[in-house]
Design a protein around this motif. Structure first.
Motif, PDB file in Angstrom:
ATOM      1  N   ARG A 125      -5.159 -24.368   0.995  1.00 48.22           N
ATOM      2  CA  ARG A 125      -4.651 -25.372   1.938  1.00 48.22           C
ATOM      3  C   ARG A 125      -4.218 -26.635   1.211  1.00 48.22           C
ATOM      4  O   ARG A 125      -3.154 -27.205   1.502  1.00 48.22           O
ATOM      5  CB  ARG A 125      -5.719 -25.720   2.980  1.00 48.22           C
ATOM      6  CG  ARG A 125      -5.961 -24.639   4.016  1.00 48.22           C
ATOM      7  CD  ARG A 125      -6.720 -25.196   5.220  1.00 48.22           C
ATOM      8  NE  ARG A 125      -8.010 -25.737   4.835  1.00 48.22           N
ATOM      9  CZ  ARG A 125      -9.147 -25.036   4.830  1.00 48.22           C
ATOM     10  NH1 ARG A 125      -9.130 -23.760   5.154  1.00 48.22           N
ATOM     11  NH2 ARG A 125     -10.282 -25.613   4.493  1.00 48.22           N
ATOM     12  N   SER A 126      -5.020 -27.079   0.254  1.00 53.63           N
ATOM     13  CA  SER A 126      -4.694 -28.305  -0.489  1.00 53.63           C
ATOM     14  C   SER A 126      -3.414 -28.126  -1.285  1.00 53.63           C
ATOM     15  O   SER A 126      -2.583 -29.034  -1.368  1.00 53.63           O
ATOM     16  CB  SER A 126      -5.850 -28.665  -1.416  1.00 53.63           C
ATOM     17  OG  SER A 126      -7.027 -28.947  -0.683  1.00 53.63           O
TER      18      SER A 126
ATOM     19  N   ILE B  44      -4.923 -31.948  -7.449  1.00 55.57           N
ATOM     20  CA  ILE B  44      -3.917 -31.161  -6.751  1.00 55.57           C
ATOM     21  C   ILE B  44      -2.548 -31.699  -7.150  1.00 55.57           C
ATOM     22  O   ILE B  44      -2.249 -32.870  -6.946  1.00 55.57           O
ATOM     23  CB  ILE B  44      -4.081 -31.245  -5.225  1.00 55.57           C
ATOM     24  CG1 ILE B  44      -5.543 -31.046  -4.815  1.00 55.57           C
ATOM     25  CG2 ILE B  44      -3.165 -30.257  -4.534  1.00 55.57           C
ATOM     26  CD1 ILE B  44      -6.100 -29.686  -5.131  1.00 55.57           C
TER      27      ILE B  44
ATOM     28  N   ALA C  25      -4.376 -26.358  -8.284  1.00 56.57           N
ATOM     29  CA  ALA C  25      -5.592 -27.134  -8.008  1.00 56.57           C
ATOM     30  C   ALA C  25      -6.580 -26.883  -9.119  1.00 56.57           C
ATOM     31  O   ALA C  25      -6.864 -25.732  -9.462  1.00 56.57           O
ATOM     32  CB  ALA C  25      -6.188 -26.729  -6.664  1.00 56.57           C
TER      33      ALA C  25
ATOM     34  N   ARG D 154      -9.906 -23.474   1.038  1.00 56.25           N
ATOM     35  CA  ARG D 154      -9.652 -24.912   1.001  1.00 56.25           C
ATOM     36  C   ARG D 154      -8.679 -25.265  -0.125  1.00 56.25           C
ATOM     37  O   ARG D 154      -7.798 -26.116   0.040  1.00 56.25           O
ATOM     38  CB  ARG D 154     -10.967 -25.657   0.822  1.00 56.25           C
ATOM     39  CG  ARG D 154     -10.828 -27.187   0.875  1.00 56.25           C
ATOM     40  CD  ARG D 154     -12.195 -27.825   0.769  1.00 56.25           C
ATOM     41  NE  ARG D 154     -12.843 -27.461  -0.489  1.00 56.25           N
ATOM     42  CZ  ARG D 154     -14.142 -27.618  -0.725  1.00 56.25           C
ATOM     43  NH1 ARG D 154     -14.923 -28.092   0.229  1.00 56.25           N
ATOM     44  NH2 ARG D 154     -14.653 -27.281  -1.884  1.00 56.25           N
ATOM     45  N   SER D 155      -8.803 -24.580  -1.258  1.00 52.46           N
ATOM     46  CA  SER D 155      -7.901 -24.836  -2.381  1.00 52.46           C
ATOM     47  C   SER D 155      -6.473 -24.447  -2.031  1.00 52.46           C
ATOM     48  O   SER D 155      -5.524 -25.161  -2.365  1.00 52.46           O
ATOM     49  CB  SER D 155      -8.372 -24.062  -3.614  1.00 52.46           C
ATOM     50  OG  SER D 155      -9.658 -24.480  -4.021  1.00 52.46           O
TER      51      SER D 155
ATOM     52  N   ASP E 243      -0.394 -28.148   0.992  1.00 48.37           N
ATOM     53  CA  ASP E 243      -0.120 -29.477   1.525  1.00 48.37           C
ATOM     54  C   ASP E 243       0.902 -30.208   0.658  1.00 48.37           C
ATOM     55  O   ASP E 243       1.503 -31.195   1.100  1.00 48.37           O
ATOM     56  CB  ASP E 243      -1.413 -30.297   1.604  1.00 48.37           C
ATOM     57  CG  ASP E 243      -2.288 -29.899   2.785  1.00 48.37           C
ATOM     58  OD1 ASP E 243      -1.790 -29.197   3.679  1.00 48.37           O
ATOM     59  OD2 ASP E 243      -3.479 -30.271   2.793  1.00 48.37           O
ATOM     60  N   GLN E 244       1.096 -29.735  -0.571  1.00 52.90           N
ATOM     61  CA  GLN E 244       2.091 -30.311  -1.470  1.00 52.90           C
ATOM     62  C   GLN E 244       3.482 -29.721  -1.220  1.00 52.90           C
ATOM     63  O   GLN E 244       4.473 -30.250  -1.716  1.00 52.90           O
ATOM     64  CB  GLN E 244       1.698 -30.033  -2.932  1.00 52.90           C
ATOM     65  CG  GLN E 244       0.363 -30.591  -3.351  1.00 52.90           C
ATOM     66  CD  GLN E 244       0.412 -32.093  -3.543  1.00 52.90           C
ATOM     67  OE1 GLN E 244       1.284 -32.603  -4.234  1.00 52.90           O
ATOM     68  NE2 GLN E 244      -0.519 -32.804  -2.937  1.00 52.90           N
TER      69      GLN E 244
END
Length: 205
Positions: free
Chosen positions: A186-187, A36, A166, A183-184, A190-191
């Motif tokens: 969200r990850s 990520i 990602a 999920r990808s 998060d950046q």
């Protein structure tokens, strides 16, 4: 049961070797885990952005299939959580996303933390003198086994101001594929440590 000292020593050496092998294997598996990353433009006026809309046209971003809708819904959720509102007329940001299959060579940039850079309050534009511009340090990387890329574009300048990506995103059919996509997203977000100005204060009241 009594075990001769020579056998104990041999067993100890074997356990050490097995432990070392396990560490080596775990390193190989970790290297293939999802990567990520993100990078940003020094021309991005992130404190000014309030609204967004998805890029329309051809490609996955305009895809009306279930895959495209899952991604749009996941991105909408994160944008809402961070205080952004959808707007069809003159949005501040345009959102574009693409899903690449297989390995991909990618050029990112070595930069300081985005939040730390934003505290400086400096936003570059065409009139910023060259001697005070930040400059970009390209970093070449290989993103493996499928990559999801999300790009935010300043609608006023038509410049990409943030990329989040990602790797290791493979999408099997069914509920598992939907879970991986969400999920990808969200990850990736998060950046993106940016909430609209005043949103957190209002949410806490």
């Amino acid at each position: 049961m009594n075990i001769p000292p020579s056998d104990l020593l041999r067993m100890k050496r074997t356990s050490i070797l097995l432990f070392g092998l396990a560490l080596a294997l775990s390193g190989c598996f970790a290297a293939r885990e999802a990567r990520i990353e993100s990078d940003y433009s020094y021309t991005g006026n992130f404190r000014r952005y309030r609204t967004y809309e998805f890029v329309t046209g051809q490609g996955l971003a305009a895809d009306s299939s279930k895959l495209g809708e899952i991604l749009r819904d996941a991105i909408r959720t994160r944008m809402r959580v961070q205080g952004y509102k959808p707007a069809r007329n003159r949005p501040d940001l345009l959102v574009m996303f693409r899903l690449f299959e297989g390995d991909m060579a990618f050029r990112g940039y070595a930069q300081e933390d985005m939040t730390r850079w934003m505290t400086s309050g400096m936003v570059e534009d065409d009139e910023t003198p060259k001697e005070v511009r930040q400059g970009y340090q390209p970093v070449r990387m290989v993103l493996a086994e499928g990559t999801l890329l999300v790009t935010l574009i300043d609608n006023r300048t038509n410049r990409a101001v943030w990329n989040g990506y990602a790797s290791g995103v493979t999408v099997p059919p069914g509920p598992q594929g939907e879970m991986i996509l969400r999920r990808s997203v969200r990850s990736i977000f998060d950046q993106y440590h940016v909430f609209t100005e005043g949103y957190l204060e209002g949410a806490s009241q």
